[in-house]
Design an enzyme around this catalytic site. Sequence first.
Site, mmCIF file in Angstrom:
data_model
loop_
_atom_site.group_PDB
_atom_site.id
_atom_site.type_symbol
_atom_site.label_atom_id
_atom_site.label_comp_id
_atom_site.label_asym_id
_atom_site.label_seq_id
_atom_site.Cartn_x
_atom_site.Cartn_y
_atom_site.Cartn_z
ATOM 1 N N CYS A 206 0.833 -1.205 0.000
ATOM 2 C CA CYS A 206 0.000 0.000 0.000
ATOM 3 C C CYS A 206 0.868 1.257 0.000
ATOM 4 C CB CYS A 206 -1.010 -0.049 1.138
ATOM 5 S SG CYS A 206 -2.499 0.868 0.729
ATOM 6 N N HIS B 78 -3.710 -5.156 0.246
ATOM 7 C CA HIS B 78 -3.172 -5.692 1.513
ATOM 8 C C HIS B 78 -3.193 -7.223 1.510
ATOM 9 C CE1 HIS B 78 -2.941 -1.911 3.822
ATOM 10 N NE2 HIS B 78 -3.883 -1.532 2.967
ATOM 11 N N GLU C 221 -1.571 -9.226 3.278
ATOM 12 C CA GLU C 221 -1.453 -9.795 4.631
ATOM 13 C C GLU C 221 -2.811 -10.181 5.220
ATOM 14 O OE1 GLU C 221 -1.084 -6.660 3.774
ATOM 15 O OE2 GLU C 221 -1.736 -5.247 5.333
HETATM 16 N N1 GLN Z 1 -2.195 6.648 2.593
HETATM 17 C C1 GLN Z 1 -2.239 5.865 1.398
HETATM 18 C C2 GLN Z 1 -3.587 5.969 0.682
HETATM 19 O O1 GLN Z 1 -4.566 6.314 1.286
HETATM 20 C C3 GLN Z 1 -1.907 4.418 1.689
HETATM 21 C C4 GLN Z 1 -2.896 3.728 2.557
HETATM 22 C C5 GLN Z 1 -2.383 2.442 3.171
HETATM 23 O O2 GLN Z 1 -1.178 2.214 3.247
HETATM 24 N N2 GLN Z 1 -3.285 1.623 3.672
HETATM 25 O O3 GLN Z 1 -3.676 5.675 -0.471
#
Ligand code: GLN
Length: 539
Positions: free
Chosen positions: A384, A510, A512
């Site tokens: 992310c 994600h 994970e």
């Molecule tokens: N802050 C970033 C976004 O909103 C990444 C979010 C995250 O790592 N879950 O796109």
Amino acid sequence: MDKVKYIFVTGGVTSSLGKGIISASLAKLLQARGYSVTIQKFDPYINLDPGTLNPYEHGECYVTDDGAETDLDLGHYERFLNVPTSQANNVTTGRIYQYVIDQERQGAYLGKTVQVIPHITDEIKRRMQLLGETGQFQIIITEIGGTVGDIESLPYIEAVRQLKWEMGHDDCMVIHLTLVPYLAAAGELKTKPTQHSVKLLLESGIQPDVLVCRTEHSLSDDIRKKIALFCNVNRNAVIESLDVETIYDVPIKMLKEKLDRTVLAKMKLPLKNEPELEHWKDFLWKLKNPKMEVDIGLVGKYVELPDAYKSIIEAFIHAGAQRECKVKLHYIHSESISEESAKYRLGNLDGILVAPGFGDRGIEGKIEAIRYVREHNIPFFGICLGMQCAVIEFARNVLKMKDAHSTEMNAKTKHAVIDMMEEQKKISQKGGTMRLGSYPCNLAKGSKALTAYGKAHITERHRHRYEFNNKFQQEFMDAGMSFTGVNPDTNLVEIIELNKHPYFLAVQYHPELKSTVEAPHPLFVRFIKAAQEHKLAEK
Ligand code: GLN
């Protein structure tokens, strides 16, 4: 279908006794005996969900397929049971009150005073039985967040009391988790806190059926008898929960303590087969008998509180066991990494993962860490924000766009290589408005991602507002970055890889969140493999 059975798990004496792990372990044993089980968590705080909470408050925010932002215990439920959860598995006081207040505005209670009892407790009871009404489950385990005696838990305890009375003793039971502390000066285990905590429950009209006693030392027969006598439970309903090496030992411990048998007997359910735990035991054996070890750096800004990265840490455990490789995680604060310190902090690692996150703090350290591993051929896995940082790093240092950034951190940059998603631009409310939950992704031929997954179409869970800015695709591709995973409907970039690097892969989603004991996540397994290869090559 037979009546659905309800098990409620409460906690006393102190928080952090591991209600989530005990609930998941019991569910695992019942599932392994052939029952269909699910677990739900009721949290007494007023936020609608933990989505707007800082990870320092409650640890990671877990996201389900249907896009619910939930308590991290749902992660344990999925990791233990290998069955997805959903919004229905996590309810907060905020959600209960919001529903009741909406009902009031619609006139549902016309003429009546709306009160905690019966209106709030009725709504709690209704929600507690929703999953039971789907017909999918024979047993519903409900974990009540917080500690008995807290003011905010009272409506939940009252709801459980009423359900126990309404359903009867065979269909509804309460497991109470307590602490039996060891007083070193006296050289003794002390049962008084457990007695007091059960008294508190009794004051609320609930007699627990089973006591799970968390302890650092084994409970003697005398202690068990004493607890049984003073807390009005059967001697075999006093279950010892001794500290263990890994949370994945707990189902095996609970099996030895016969928690599953006690519960089934209480609810008058047949034992069915002996629990089928071959795969679980094989996993534990591999976990405890690794053939090699790798050192992985987890670069993030919440590293003081590992709960903030719970699912990532657990995914490493699953993948490490699969590779028969111990994963030694080194938590590295992103604020501590600079051009000067990168070599000293990262030079000896076999791989680094740059973690998800929000906001400006620590961002330059993450970018610097990525520069170091890119230039030094150290395996890299970005998740992310970790992927977004990899894009920024590449833009700045390879494409020489010096001010490249995400508009999350620098709204005015000329090189907005990470930009807010179009649909996000009109949103002003913060809670529950990110791109959340499961979306499809197509994998490119010849990519490392495709080899890892072994299939070209995947779905993964998301939680973000920003994305790779496709305007820059060609420039990145010409310089050696591949976009190997793309959403088929929107063209949103989900995976990036570097062509001339032994292992450099980052994802917008994600992974994970979908790793379980039974199905370790392929990208974590592949990353550990890359780290093993790196270590062997360095020798
Ligand atoms: N802050 C970033 C976004 O909103 C990444 C979010 C995250 O790592 N879950 O796109």
